[in-house]
Design a protein around this motif. Structure first.
Motif, PDB file in Angstrom:
ATOM      1  N   ALA A 165     -21.667  -4.534 -17.438  1.00 45.83           N
ATOM      2  CA  ALA A 165     -22.922  -4.326 -16.715  1.00 45.83           C
ATOM      3  C   ALA A 165     -23.206  -2.833 -16.666  1.00 45.83           C
ATOM      4  N   LYS A 166     -24.473  -2.490 -16.599  1.00 48.08           N
ATOM      5  CA  LYS A 166     -24.835  -1.068 -16.600  1.00 48.08           C
ATOM      6  C   LYS A 166     -24.371  -0.394 -15.326  1.00 48.08           C
ATOM      7  N   SER A 167     -24.432  -1.125 -14.240  1.00 51.59           N
ATOM      8  CA  SER A 167     -23.984  -0.461 -13.031  1.00 51.59           C
ATOM      9  C   SER A 167     -23.044  -1.400 -12.287  1.00 51.59           C
ATOM     10  N   VAL A 168     -21.851  -0.898 -12.003  1.00 48.61           N
ATOM     11  CA  VAL A 168     -20.783  -1.753 -11.477  1.00 48.61           C
ATOM     12  C   VAL A 168     -20.733  -1.596  -9.966  1.00 48.61           C
ATOM     13  N   THR A 169     -21.489  -2.474  -9.283  1.00 45.41           N
ATOM     14  CA  THR A 169     -21.654  -2.323  -7.843  1.00 45.41           C
ATOM     15  C   THR A 169     -20.651  -3.146  -7.034  1.00 45.41           C
ATOM     16  N   VAL A 170     -19.704  -3.764  -7.734  1.00 46.44           N
ATOM     17  CA  VAL A 170     -18.594  -4.412  -7.018  1.00 46.44           C
ATOM     18  C   VAL A 170     -17.307  -3.775  -7.510  1.00 46.44           C
ATOM     19  N   CYS A 213     -25.351  12.990 -10.394  1.00 48.53           N
ATOM     20  CA  CYS A 213     -25.892  11.658 -10.687  1.00 48.53           C
ATOM     21  C   CYS A 213     -27.094  11.792 -11.601  1.00 48.53           C
ATOM     22  N   ASN A 214     -27.384  10.705 -12.277  1.00 42.96           N
ATOM     23  CA  ASN A 214     -28.579  10.701 -13.121  1.00 42.96           C
ATOM     24  C   ASN A 214     -29.749  10.022 -12.420  1.00 42.96           C
ATOM     25  N   VAL A 215     -29.425   9.016 -11.615  1.00 45.65           N
ATOM     26  CA  VAL A 215     -30.494   8.248 -10.971  1.00 45.65           C
ATOM     27  C   VAL A 215     -30.845   8.878  -9.621  1.00 45.65           C
ATOM     28  N   VAL A 216     -32.080   9.348  -9.544  1.00 44.38           N
ATOM     29  CA  VAL A 216     -32.568  10.028  -8.345  1.00 44.38           C
ATOM     30  C   VAL A 216     -32.638   9.037  -7.182  1.00 44.38           C
ATOM     31  N   GLY A 217     -32.134   9.468  -6.038  1.00 43.56           N
ATOM     32  CA  GLY A 217     -32.204   8.635  -4.841  1.00 43.56           C
ATOM     33  C   GLY A 217     -31.167   7.530  -4.805  1.00 43.56           C
ATOM     34  N   SER A 218     -30.210   7.537  -5.744  1.00 40.71           N
ATOM     35  CA  SER A 218     -29.184   6.497  -5.787  1.00 40.71           C
ATOM     36  C   SER A 218     -28.225   6.648  -4.598  1.00 40.71           C
ATOM     37  N   SER A 219     -27.396   5.633  -4.370  1.00 44.26           N
ATOM     38  CA  SER A 219     -26.511   5.630  -3.194  1.00 44.26           C
ATOM     39  C   SER A 219     -25.591   6.839  -3.168  1.00 44.26           C
ATOM     40  N   ILE A 220     -24.997   7.171  -4.318  1.00 45.29           N
ATOM     41  CA  ILE A 220     -24.065   8.309  -4.342  1.00 45.29           C
ATOM     42  C   ILE A 220     -24.823   9.612  -4.089  1.00 45.29           C
ATOM     43  N   ALA A 221     -25.991   9.747  -4.710  1.00 42.91           N
ATOM     44  CA  ALA A 221     -26.787  10.963  -4.503  1.00 42.91           C
ATOM     45  C   ALA A 221     -27.111  11.128  -3.018  1.00 42.91           C
ATOM     46  N   ARG A 222     -27.373  10.014  -2.348  1.00 42.33           N
ATOM     47  CA  ARG A 222     -27.738  10.092  -0.933  1.00 42.33           C
ATOM     48  C   ARG A 222     -26.534  10.352  -0.033  1.00 42.33           C
ATOM     49  N   ALA A 269     -14.854   6.168  -2.809  1.00 42.99           N
ATOM     50  CA  ALA A 269     -13.956   7.330  -2.884  1.00 42.99           C
ATOM     51  C   ALA A 269     -14.609   8.524  -2.187  1.00 42.99           C
ATOM     52  N   LEU A 270     -15.896   8.638  -2.384  1.00 38.30           N
ATOM     53  CA  LEU A 270     -16.657   9.725  -1.783  1.00 38.30           C
ATOM     54  C   LEU A 270     -16.713   9.596  -0.261  1.00 38.30           C
ATOM     55  N   GLU A 271     -16.945   8.393   0.209  1.00 42.85           N
ATOM     56  CA  GLU A 271     -17.015   8.149   1.662  1.00 42.85           C
ATOM     57  C   GLU A 271     -15.661   8.480   2.295  1.00 42.85           C
ATOM     58  N   LEU A 272     -14.608   8.111   1.606  1.00 39.31           N
ATOM     59  CA  LEU A 272     -13.271   8.399   2.116  1.00 39.31           C
ATOM     60  C   LEU A 272     -13.049   9.912   2.215  1.00 39.31           C
ATOM     61  N   ALA A 273     -13.442  10.623   1.143  1.00 40.10           N
ATOM     62  CA  ALA A 273     -13.269  12.082   1.123  1.00 40.10           C
ATOM     63  C   ALA A 273     -14.079  12.721   2.250  1.00 40.10           C
ATOM     64  N   LYS A 274     -15.258  12.181   2.474  1.00 41.37           N
ATOM     65  CA  LYS A 274     -16.118  12.714   3.537  1.00 41.37           C
ATOM     66  C   LYS A 274     -15.435  12.526   4.888  1.00 41.37           C
ATOM     67  N   SER A 275     -14.840  11.362   5.107  1.00 46.65           N
ATOM     68  CA  SER A 275     -14.198  11.083   6.398  1.00 46.65           C
ATOM     69  C   SER A 275     -13.001  11.998   6.637  1.00 46.65           C
ATOM     70  N   LYS A 276     -12.456  12.565   5.566  1.00 44.67           N
ATOM     71  CA  LYS A 276     -11.310  13.472   5.734  1.00 44.67           C
ATOM     72  C   LYS A 276     -11.749  14.927   5.776  1.00 44.67           C
ATOM     73  N   GLY A 277     -13.046  15.151   5.808  1.00 48.15           N
ATOM     74  CA  GLY A 277     -13.535  16.521   6.003  1.00 48.15           C
ATOM     75  C   GLY A 277     -13.795  17.326   4.749  1.00 48.15           C
ATOM     76  N   ALA A 319     -19.411   1.207  -7.232  1.00 47.53           N
ATOM     77  CA  ALA A 319     -18.823   0.914  -5.921  1.00 47.53           C
ATOM     78  C   ALA A 319     -17.579   1.753  -5.642  1.00 47.53           C
ATOM     79  N   ASP A 320     -16.675   1.846  -6.599  1.00 50.21           N
ATOM     80  CA  ASP A 320     -15.442   2.581  -6.356  1.00 50.21           C
ATOM     81  C   ASP A 320     -15.711   4.077  -6.155  1.00 50.21           C
ATOM     82  N   THR A 321     -16.644   4.611  -6.918  1.00 54.59           N
ATOM     83  CA  THR A 321     -16.943   6.046  -6.809  1.00 54.59           C
ATOM     84  C   THR A 321     -17.569   6.351  -5.447  1.00 54.59           C
ATOM     85  N   LEU A 322     -18.454   5.470  -5.042  1.00 51.88           N
ATOM     86  CA  LEU A 322     -19.094   5.642  -3.736  1.00 51.88           C
ATOM     87  C   LEU A 322     -18.053   5.563  -2.614  1.00 51.88           C
TER      88      LEU A 322
END
Ligand code: F6R
Length: 366
Positions: free
Chosen positions: A360-365, A131-140, A116-124, A111-114
């Motif tokens: 947990a394997k994936s920390v989505t919160v 990523c390792n998991v194909v089609g994951s939220s961050i990859a998309r 952070a990425l959205e924030l960076a995107k909004s700033k241009g 969640a935090d990585t995603l």
């Protein structure tokens, strides 16, 4: 499903020769001077002209990011900052169109990585994902990226994903360095040839397993561990300590070896195992003195050294020899014995290595 191994974690540790190879496959062939990644080619000008590269990640992926900081700054001469995604996103960070933000995430769902990425995107900023998991939220969510081809990682403690991330980041640093002209062709070729030998050197390092079982026997009841490294091995020290904490519940701290005298040295006594990653590289002489400092206080030194070294073995309590390689690639080898050490200690302590408590394997919160 565990392929004859007792745990997924062990299976995944042993899969690394293959997962590293799979992460370079098609991207690099030293013999024919082939070095190419589709995701980088698409944004080649952005990478070549970047002001700054900011890496955001959590946990083990953040450690892979730290290795990349050394690689990219040295080979491509672009300033790199490595940020915990959770801190970066709430800091009102300064970003612009000439910054590239690289998010590293095994699961692609942190969640935090995603965020952070959205924030960076909004700033241009240009955003790139590893990523390792194909089609994951961050990859998309990214503009471009490169997958690590580690295959599914089931053990909660990340092992083969880390080495796959470091492999991909090494290729990226080499590509940008060669495009920017900061990495000479001869040096680039040498690194490519050496990188191709890494899977078989990892295979050799895995043969240390039995020796590491014996070392684990002696330290399984320790209550604290210190991990020290310098340069490219500093992030490896952090990663070794994290692995031990996660699965064996032994308190462990990783430190840059020179920082020891600024505090943690006070902890050293005959009860304290100190894992020192002291391979032959540009900081070797310095780390020799750090080992002396630990021994002078009667700490127990478990040293990871380059094959054939005689200086450190003369001082250390235990010596783990790994094959020689370029210092740029050393984390891919030096992390292997540390993964095995944490695994065996955890098993001996009766811990559930594949499903450690509270994790947990994936920390989505957040
Ligand atoms: C360590 C571990 C965690 C993850 C972290 C990031 O063994 O598993 O520290 O590395 O939660 O996860 P990803 O890479 O999926 O974003």
């Amino acid at each position: 499903e565990k392929g004859g191994y007792e745990h997924f974690m062990l299976k995944e540790i042993f899969e690394q020769p293959r997962s590293i190879l799979d992460s370079m496959r098609g991207r690099m062939i030293a013999e024919s001077d082939h070095l190419m990644m589709a995701g980088i080619r698409e944004f080649e000008n952005k990478f070549v002209n970047a002001n700054r590269i900011i890496i955001v990640a959590c946990g083990t992926s953040w450690h892979a990011g730290l290795v990349a900081e050394y690689l990219i700054e040295d080979l491509a001469r672009i300033p790199v900052e490595v940020e915990y995604a959770s801190e970066f996103r709430y800091r009102n960070p300064i970003l612009n169109e000439r910054d590239i933000v690289i998010a590293i995430s095994q699961s692609g769902e942190t969640a935090d990585t995603l965020a952070a990425l959205e924030l960076a995107k909004s700033k241009g900023a240009t955003i790139f994902g590893i990523c390792n998991v194909v089609g994951s939220s961050i990859a998309r969510a990214t503009d471009a990226g490169a997958y690590t081809h580690a295959g599914p990682e089931i053990g909660v403690a990340s092992t083969k994903a880390f080495t796959a991330q470091v492999t991909v980041l090494t290729l990226i640093a080499m590509i940008i360095g060669s495009k920017r002209g900061t990495l000479e062709t001869t040096k680039l070729r040498e690194l490519m040839v050496e990188l191709e030998t890494i899977p078989s050197k990892v295979e050799e390092a895995l043969q240390l397993n039995e020796q590491i079982v014996q070392i684990s026997e002696q330290y399984k009841d320790a209550t604290n561990f210190l991990y020290l490294g310098r340069g490219y091995n500093f992030p490896v020290a952090l990663e070794g300590a994290l692995k031990l904490k996660e699965i064996s519940y032994i308190h462990a701290e990783g430190y840059p070896a020179a920082e020891m005298k600024h505090g943690p040295i006070a902890l050293i006594d005959e009860q304290m195992p100190v894992v020192v990653i002291a391979t032959k590289d540009s900081s070797y002489e310095k780390i020799v003195s750090n080992v002396q400092e630990v021994k002078a206080r009667k700490g127990k030194v478990i040293a990871v050294v380059t094959e054939g070294d005689t200086t450190i073995p003369a001082m250390a309590d235990h010596v783990i020899e790994i094959p020689e390689t370029s210092e740029h690639l050393m984390p891919l080898l030096s992390v292997i014995p540390l993964q095995l050490l944490s695994y065996h200690i955890a098993v001996m302590r009766g811990c559930n290595v594949d499903q450690p408590r509270n994790l947990a394997k994936s920390v989505t919160v957040e």
